[in-house]
Design an enzyme around this catalytic site. Structure first.
Site, PDB file in Angstrom:
ATOM      1  N   PHE A  79      55.444 -80.350 102.320  1.00 24.48           N
ATOM      2  CA  PHE A  79      55.731 -78.943 102.635  1.00 24.48           C
ATOM      3  C   PHE A  79      56.845 -78.831 103.689  1.00 24.48           C
ATOM      4  N   ILE A  80      56.575 -79.267 104.913  1.00 26.66           N
ATOM      5  CA  ILE A  80      57.572 -79.097 105.980  1.00 26.66           C
ATOM      6  C   ILE A  80      58.754 -80.029 105.732  1.00 26.66           C
TER       7      ILE A  80
ATOM      8  N   ALA B 250      52.426 -87.898 106.574  1.00 28.88           N
ATOM      9  CA  ALA B 250      51.084 -87.961 107.146  1.00 28.88           C
ATOM     10  C   ALA B 250      50.092 -87.417 106.137  1.00 28.88           C
TER      11      ALA B 250
ATOM     12  N   ASN C  84      50.472 -73.807 113.416  1.00 28.63           N
ATOM     13  CA  ASN C  84      50.300 -73.709 111.953  1.00 28.63           C
ATOM     14  C   ASN C  84      51.538 -73.129 111.278  1.00 28.63           C
TER      15      ASN C  84
ATOM     16  N   THR D  20      51.527 -82.135 115.824  1.00 26.95           N
ATOM     17  CA  THR D  20      50.799 -80.868 115.706  1.00 26.95           C
ATOM     18  C   THR D  20      50.221 -80.438 117.053  1.00 26.95           C
ATOM     19  N   ASP D  21      50.004 -79.129 117.194  1.00 31.38           N
ATOM     20  CA  ASP D  21      49.342 -78.626 118.412  1.00 31.38           C
ATOM     21  C   ASP D  21      47.850 -78.988 118.432  1.00 31.38           C
ATOM     22  N   GLU D  22      47.322 -79.461 117.281  1.00 32.47           N
ATOM     23  CA  GLU D  22      45.881 -79.733 117.213  1.00 32.47           C
ATOM     24  C   GLU D  22      45.480 -80.903 118.102  1.00 32.47           C
TER      25      GLU D  22
ATOM     26  N   ARG E  44      44.541 -68.793 114.790  1.00 30.70           N
ATOM     27  CA  ARG E  44      45.650 -69.731 114.595  1.00 30.70           C
ATOM     28  C   ARG E  44      46.951 -69.004 114.942  1.00 30.70           C
TER      29      ARG E  44
ATOM     30  N   LYS F 208      46.607 -87.884 114.655  1.00 27.03           N
ATOM     31  CA  LYS F 208      47.939 -87.443 115.106  1.00 27.03           C
ATOM     32  C   LYS F 208      48.101 -87.705 116.614  1.00 27.03           C
TER      33      LYS F 208
ATOM     34  N   TYR G  93      63.128 -90.270  88.144  1.00 31.31           N
ATOM     35  CA  TYR G  93      63.465 -91.496  88.858  1.00 31.31           C
ATOM     36  C   TYR G  93      63.068 -92.783  88.148  1.00 31.31           C
TER      37      TYR G  93
ATOM     38  N   TYR H 213      41.657 -85.695 111.677  1.00 32.33           N
ATOM     39  CA  TYR H 213      43.101 -85.436 111.524  1.00 32.33           C
ATOM     40  C   TYR H 213      43.781 -85.389 112.887  1.00 32.33           C
TER      41      TYR H 213
ATOM     42  N   HIS I 196      34.800 -77.011 113.715  1.00 30.40           N
ATOM     43  CA  HIS I 196      35.919 -76.063 113.559  1.00 30.40           C
ATOM     44  C   HIS I 196      36.496 -75.631 114.916  1.00 30.40           C
TER      45      HIS I 196
ATOM     46  N   LYS J 239      55.661 -91.323  99.674  1.00 28.51           N
ATOM     47  CA  LYS J 239      54.766 -92.051  98.759  1.00 28.51           C
ATOM     48  C   LYS J 239      54.405 -91.191  97.547  1.00 28.51           C
TER      49      LYS J 239
HETATM   50  P1  NAD Z   1      52.110 -82.346 103.613  1.00 24.83           P
HETATM   51  O1  NAD Z   1      50.704 -82.870 103.423  1.00 24.83           O
HETATM   52  O2  NAD Z   1      52.546 -81.154 102.852  1.00 24.83           O
HETATM   53  O3  NAD Z   1      53.169 -83.511 103.303  1.00 24.83           O
HETATM   54  C1  NAD Z   1      52.966 -84.838 103.720  1.00 24.83           C
HETATM   55  C2  NAD Z   1      53.949 -85.716 102.953  1.00 24.83           C
HETATM   56  O4  NAD Z   1      53.759 -87.076 103.387  1.00 24.83           O
HETATM   57  C3  NAD Z   1      53.720 -85.707 101.436  1.00 24.83           C
HETATM   58  O5  NAD Z   1      54.950 -85.551 100.758  1.00 24.83           O
HETATM   59  C4  NAD Z   1      53.092 -87.065 101.150  1.00 24.83           C
HETATM   60  O6  NAD Z   1      53.402 -87.565  99.849  1.00 24.83           O
HETATM   61  C5  NAD Z   1      53.729 -87.914 102.238  1.00 24.83           C
HETATM   62  N1  NAD Z   1      52.915 -89.088 102.555  1.00 24.83           N
HETATM   63  C6  NAD Z   1      51.582 -89.130 102.795  1.00 24.83           C
HETATM   64  N2  NAD Z   1      51.192 -90.397 103.005  1.00 24.83           N
HETATM   65  C7  NAD Z   1      52.299 -91.175 102.923  1.00 24.83           C
HETATM   66  C8  NAD Z   1      52.546 -92.564 103.063  1.00 24.83           C
HETATM   67  N3  NAD Z   1      51.551 -93.414 103.323  1.00 24.83           N
HETATM   68  N4  NAD Z   1      53.806 -93.028 102.928  1.00 24.83           N
HETATM   69  C9  NAD Z   1      54.833 -92.176 102.663  1.00 24.83           C
HETATM   70  N5  NAD Z   1      54.661 -90.845 102.488  1.00 24.83           N
HETATM   71  C10 NAD Z   1      53.402 -90.346 102.622  1.00 24.83           C
HETATM   72  O7  NAD Z   1      52.231 -82.124 105.186  1.00 24.83           O
HETATM   73  P2  NAD Z   1      53.028 -81.000 105.991  1.00 24.83           P
HETATM   74  O8  NAD Z   1      52.160 -79.826 106.151  1.00 24.83           O
HETATM   75  O9  NAD Z   1      54.380 -80.856 105.427  1.00 24.83           O
HETATM   76  O10 NAD Z   1      53.134 -81.717 107.415  1.00 24.83           O
HETATM   77  C11 NAD Z   1      54.205 -82.615 107.698  1.00 24.83           C
HETATM   78  C12 NAD Z   1      54.041 -83.161 109.108  1.00 24.83           C
HETATM   79  O11 NAD Z   1      54.044 -82.090 110.045  1.00 24.83           O
HETATM   80  C13 NAD Z   1      52.717 -83.915 109.311  1.00 24.83           C
HETATM   81  O12 NAD Z   1      52.987 -85.023 110.132  1.00 24.83           O
HETATM   82  C14 NAD Z   1      51.837 -82.914 110.022  1.00 24.83           C
HETATM   83  O13 NAD Z   1      50.907 -83.559 110.850  1.00 24.83           O
HETATM   84  C15 NAD Z   1      52.860 -82.128 110.822  1.00 24.83           C
HETATM   85  N6  NAD Z   1      52.492 -80.715 111.114  1.00 24.83           N
HETATM   86  C16 NAD Z   1      52.071 -79.901 110.109  1.00 24.83           C
HETATM   87  C17 NAD Z   1      51.779 -78.568 110.411  1.00 24.83           C
HETATM   88  C18 NAD Z   1      51.345 -77.593 109.334  1.00 24.83           C
HETATM   89  O14 NAD Z   1      50.993 -76.458 109.650  1.00 24.83           O
HETATM   90  N7  NAD Z   1      51.375 -77.947 108.064  1.00 24.83           N
HETATM   91  C19 NAD Z   1      51.905 -78.092 111.734  1.00 24.83           C
HETATM   92  C20 NAD Z   1      52.360 -78.988 112.717  1.00 24.83           C
HETATM   93  C21 NAD Z   1      52.662 -80.298 112.401  1.00 24.83           C
HETATM   94  P1  TYD Z   2      44.161 -74.616 107.456  1.00 21.56           P
HETATM   95  O1  TYD Z   2      45.212 -73.910 106.664  1.00 21.56           O
HETATM   96  O2  TYD Z   2      43.352 -75.670 106.775  1.00 21.56           O
HETATM   97  O3  TYD Z   2      44.880 -75.175 108.761  1.00 21.56           O
HETATM   98  P2  TYD Z   2      44.216 -75.847 110.103  1.00 21.56           P
HETATM   99  O4  TYD Z   2      42.808 -76.176 109.839  1.00 21.56           O
HETATM  100  O5  TYD Z   2      45.056 -77.061 110.292  1.00 21.56           O
HETATM  101  O6  TYD Z   2      44.396 -74.828 111.180  1.00 21.56           O
HETATM  102  O7  TYD Z   2      43.151 -73.528 108.001  1.00 21.56           O
HETATM  103  C1  TYD Z   2      43.596 -72.434 108.788  1.00 21.56           C
HETATM  104  C2  TYD Z   2      42.340 -71.674 109.257  1.00 21.56           C
HETATM  105  O8  TYD Z   2      41.708 -71.077 108.102  1.00 21.56           O
HETATM  106  C3  TYD Z   2      41.295 -72.579 109.885  1.00 21.56           C
HETATM  107  O9  TYD Z   2      40.655 -71.860 110.960  1.00 21.56           O
HETATM  108  C4  TYD Z   2      40.291 -72.815 108.778  1.00 21.56           C
HETATM  109  C5  TYD Z   2      40.365 -71.525 107.965  1.00 21.56           C
HETATM  110  N1  TYD Z   2      40.100 -71.680 106.514  1.00 21.56           N
HETATM  111  C6  TYD Z   2      39.133 -70.894 105.884  1.00 21.56           C
HETATM  112  O10 TYD Z   2      38.456 -70.052 106.522  1.00 21.56           O
HETATM  113  N2  TYD Z   2      38.940 -71.057 104.538  1.00 21.56           N
HETATM  114  C7  TYD Z   2      39.635 -71.971 103.805  1.00 21.56           C
HETATM  115  O11 TYD Z   2      39.397 -72.091 102.576  1.00 21.56           O
HETATM  116  C8  TYD Z   2      40.637 -72.758 104.466  1.00 21.56           C
HETATM  117  C9  TYD Z   2      41.455 -73.773 103.698  1.00 21.56           C
HETATM  118  C10 TYD Z   2      40.853 -72.578 105.824  1.00 21.56           C
END
Ligand code: NAD
Ligand code: TYD
Length: 352
Positions: A14-15, A86, A188, A133-135, A223, A163, A350, A159, A293, A37
Site C-alpha cells: 500500500f504505502i 513488513a 494510520n 509506525t506510531d504503534e 486513530r 516494529k 515477469y 505487530y 486493542h 516478496k
Molecule cells: P502492506 O502490508 O500493504 O505492504 C507490505 C509489503 O511488504 C507487501 O508488498 C508485501 O508483499 C511486502 N513484504 C512482506 N513481507 C516481505 C518479505 N519477507 N520480503 C519482501 N517483501 C515483503 O503494508 P503498508 O500498510 O504499506 O505498510 C508499509 C510499511 O509502513 C510497514 O513497514 C508498516 O509497518 C509501515 N506503516 C504502515 C502504516 C499504515 O497505516 N498502513 C502506518 C505507519 C507505518
Molecule cells: P486497522 O485498520 O486494522 O489499523 P490499526 O489496528 O493498525 O490501527 O484498524 C483501525 C481501527 O479500526 C482499530 O481501532 C481497529 C478497528 N477495526 C474495527 O473496528 N473493525 C475492523 O473490522 C477492523 C479491520 C478494524
C-alpha cells in the site's frame, strides 16, 4: 555525485507503491529498485503506470534471505534503502505472530547487515531509512496527550512489538557502526491501493456490497488518520533532508473515534451511490473487541513541520472523499484483490 541506487522494500504494498511512484516520477536520475516478496499484501497492479519507466526495476525476493539480499546489494550497487517491507496487520499478528517476528525483525536485521557489509565505512551519500509506525509508542488515554519522538516505547501487540524491535535494530546499527540511519513513525494511513483488511477499504467494500460492518468493541478507539500521499511526501522530505540518527513523527492531527469515522464513511458512500443518506449505518454490527486493542493513537508532528517544513496537503474531508471515489471507480481492483486474481499479474508480467 555518484548515482543513487535506491532499494525500496515492500514497494508493491500500500504505502510502498505510493513511495515508489513518487520517487520514480519525481527523480528520473535515481535508479529505483523495488524489492518485494509479493505476499498476499503485495500487488504489482498498484504500479502499472510506472512499471516500464527506465529508472525502475522490480525484483521479487524475501528480505529474510541472507545470500540473496547480500547479492542484491552487491549486484545493484545499492547506495540507499527505504525499508517498508513488513507484515503490517495487527489482527493477523494476533492470530499468526511468528511471521511478524521473522519478517519485521530478522528481515530488518538482514538488510542492515547487508548494507553494513557492502557499504563498509562509507557514510557519504548513503542512507538506511526505516519506515515505522506510531504503534511502537503504545496506547494513549483519552486526554490531549500526543506521541512525541521522546515518548518511551511501549508496544502492546505482536505487530507493534516487532516494529519497535526493528526500530531498535536500526538505531543499534547507527550507533555501533556509525551507519547513516533515519526512522519515521507514522499514524494510520488511508487512500488508494490499501488491502481491504484494514478498516477504511474493508468498510467501503462492505458498504457497497451491503455486508455487515464489524465494529470492534464499542467503536470508542481513536486513530489519527493521514492520507497515504501525504505520508509519501513526508518520506521524500525525511529521505532527502532528515538528520542522520534522528526520528521523525508523521501524522495529520486528525483524530477520529472509530464509530464516528464509520458513520461518516457510511454517509459518504450513501451519497455517492444515491442511497438514502444514513441507510448504510444499519450495517454497523458491534462485535467482540480485538485482543489487547490499543485505545488511542495521536501524533505530535511538530518536529517534521519545523525542521523539514512538511505538513499534510489533504484535509480529511478531501482525502476521504477522494478515497471513496477511488474505491468506487476501481471496483475491479477490489474484486481482483478479494478474489486473489491480482496474484496472477506477476506471472504474466515477469515470468515467461
Ligand atoms: P502492506 O502490508 O500493504 O505492504 C507490505 C509489503 O511488504 C507487501 O508488498 C508485501 O508483499 C511486502 N513484504 C512482506 N513481507 C516481505 C518479505 N519477507 N520480503 C519482501 N517483501 C515483503 O503494508 P503498508 O500498510 O504499506 O505498510 C508499509 C510499511 O509502513 C510497514 O513497514 C508498516 O509497518 C509501515 N506503516 C504502515 C502504516 C499504515 O497505516 N498502513 C502506518 C505507519 C507505518
Ligand atoms: P486497522 O485498520 O486494522 O489499523 P490499526 O489496528 O493498525 O490501527 O484498524 C483501525 C481501527 O479500526 C482499530 O481501532 C481497529 C478497528 N477495526 C474495527 O473496528 N473493525 C475492523 O473490522 C477492523 C479491520 C478494524
Amino acid at each position: 555525485m555518484n548515482k543513487k541506487n535506491i532499494l525500496i522494500t515492500g514497494g508493491a504494498g500500500f504505502i510502498g507503491s505510493h513511495v515508489v511512484r513518487l520517487f520514480v516520477s519525481k527523480y528520473p536520475s535515481y535508479n529505483i529498485i523495488n524489492l518485494d516478496k509479493l505476499t498476499y499484501a503485495g500487488n504489482l497492479e498498484n504500479l502499472r503506470d510506472i512499471e516500464n519507466a527506465t529508472n525502475y526495476t522490480f525484483v521479487k525476493g524475501c528480505i529474510t534471505d541472507e545470500l540473496f539480499i547480500h547479492e542484491l546489494f552487491t549486484n545493484k550497487s545499492i547506495t540507499h534503502v527505504i525499508h517498508l517491507a513488513a507484515e503490517s496487520h495487527v489482527d493477523r499478528s494476533i492470530s499468526d505472530p511468528l511471521i511478524f517476528i521473522k519478517t519485521n525483525l530478522l528481515g530488518t536485521a538482514n538488510l542492515l547487515h547487508a548494507a553494513r557489509d557492502t557499504w563498509k565505512e562509507a557514510t557519504e551519500d548513503r542512507i538506511f531509512y526505516h519506515v515505522s509506525t506510531d504503534e511502537v509508542y503504545g496506547s494513549l488515554a483519552m486526554d490531549r496527550e500526543l506521541f512525541t519522538e521522546k515518548t518511551p516505547y511501549d508496544p502492546r501487540s505482536p505487530y507493534s512489538a516487532s516494529k519497535a524491535g526493528s526500530d531498535h535494530l536500526v538505531r543499534a546499527w547507527g550507533h555501533t557502526y556509525h551507519m547513516p540511519v533515519v526512522i519515521s513513525n507514522c499514524s494510520n494511513n488511508y487512500g488508494p491501493n490499501q488491502f481491504p483488511e484494514k478498516l477504511i477499504p474493508l468498510f467501503i467494500h462492505n458498504i457497497v456490497q451491503k455486508k455487515p460492518l464489524p465494529v470492534y468493541g464499542k467503536g470508542e478507539n481513536v486513530r489519527d488518520w493521514l492520507h497515504v500521499e501525504d505520508h509519501a511526501r513526508a518520506i521524500d522530505q525525511v529521505f532527502h533532508r532528515g538528520r542522520h540518527g534522528e526520528t521523525y513523527n508523521i501524522g495529520g492531527l486528525n483524530e477520529w473515534k472509530n464509530i464516528d469515522l464509520i458513520r461518516l464513511l457510511c454517509d459518504t458512500v450513501d451519497k455517492k451511490l444515491h442511497r438514502p443518506v444514513g441507510s448504510s449505518q444499519d450495517l454497523i454490527t458491534f462485535v467482540k473487541d480485538r485482543a489487547g486493542h490499543d485505545l488511542r493513537y495521536a501524533i505530535d508532528a511538530s518536529k517534521i513541520e519545523k525542521e523539514l517544513g512538511w505538513s499534510p496537503e489533504y484535509t480529511f474531508e478531501t482525502g476521504l472523499e477522494a478515497t471513496v471515489d477511488w474505491y468506487l471507480q476501481n471496483q475491479d481492483w477490489l474484486d481482483r484483490v478479494t478474489s486473489g486474481a491480482y496474484q496472477e499479474y506477476y506471472d504474466k508480467m515477469y515470468t515467461q
